[in-house]
Design a protein around this motif. Structure first.
Motif, PDB file in Angstrom:
ATOM      1  N   LEU A   1       0.822  -1.212   0.000  1.00 43.87           N
ATOM      2  CA  LEU A   1       0.000   0.000   0.000  1.00 43.87           C
ATOM      3  C   LEU A   1       0.856   1.262   0.000  1.00 43.87           C
ATOM      4  CD1 LEU A   1      -2.890  -1.036   2.395  1.00 43.87           C
ATOM      5  CD2 LEU A   1      -3.029  -0.657  -0.062  1.00 43.87           C
TER       6      LEU A   1
ATOM      7  N   ALA B   1       1.985   1.914  -3.481  1.00 41.41           N
ATOM      8  CA  ALA B   1       0.898   2.412  -4.327  1.00 41.41           C
ATOM      9  C   ALA B   1       0.547   3.852  -3.982  1.00 41.41           C
ATOM     10  CB  ALA B   1      -0.328   1.512  -4.173  1.00 41.41           C
TER      11      ALA B   1
ATOM     12  N   LEU C   1      -3.844  -5.448  -4.721  1.00 44.47           N
ATOM     13  CA  LEU C   1      -2.591  -4.928  -5.265  1.00 44.47           C
ATOM     14  C   LEU C   1      -1.485  -5.980  -5.281  1.00 44.47           C
ATOM     15  CD1 LEU C   1      -2.581  -1.385  -3.671  1.00 44.47           C
ATOM     16  CD2 LEU C   1      -2.775  -1.922  -6.107  1.00 44.47           C
TER      17      LEU C   1
ATOM     18  N   LEU D   1      -3.309   1.497  -8.617  1.00 38.86           N
ATOM     19  CA  LEU D   1      -4.146   1.772  -7.451  1.00 38.86           C
ATOM     20  C   LEU D   1      -5.596   2.059  -7.832  1.00 38.86           C
ATOM     21  CD1 LEU D   1      -4.290   2.111  -4.401  1.00 38.86           C
ATOM     22  CD2 LEU D   1      -3.526   4.454  -4.678  1.00 38.86           C
TER      23      LEU D   1
END
Length: 87
Positions: free
Chosen positions: A20, A23, A57, A67
């Motif tokens: 995360l 991204a 992802l 994303l």
């Protein structure tokens, strides 16, 4: 990345958090928008969406704006689950 997103990612695994962060670093404006969107949701829902986004992802290369489609998939899945539960 916003401190709100960092708080949401605190309970994720290292690999989910790293995915995360990568991204969000690629699209900070979207990260800010996501943080704002999640702010009004219950904490359990926030955590669930973040975990699902990290999972989505994981199977997608991060280049080229990964994303946005991953987030769209997670939101669509959540809406469909909500409709099934309400119906």
């Amino acid at each position: 990345m916003t401190s709100d997103l960092e708080k949401l990612m605190a309970n994720l695994s290292d690999s989910e958090r790293d995915r995360l962060k990568g991204a969000f670093a690629a699209d900070p404006e979207l990260a800010q928008g996501l943080s704002t969107m999640l702010a009004d949701l219950p904490p359990d829902t926030q955590a669930q969406l973040m975990r699902r986004l990290a999972a989505r992802l994981e199977s997608t290369p991060l280049g080229g704006g990964a994303l946005v489609p991953a987030l769209a998939d997670v939101i669509q899945d959540a809406l469909e689950r909500s409709e099934r539960q309400d119906g």
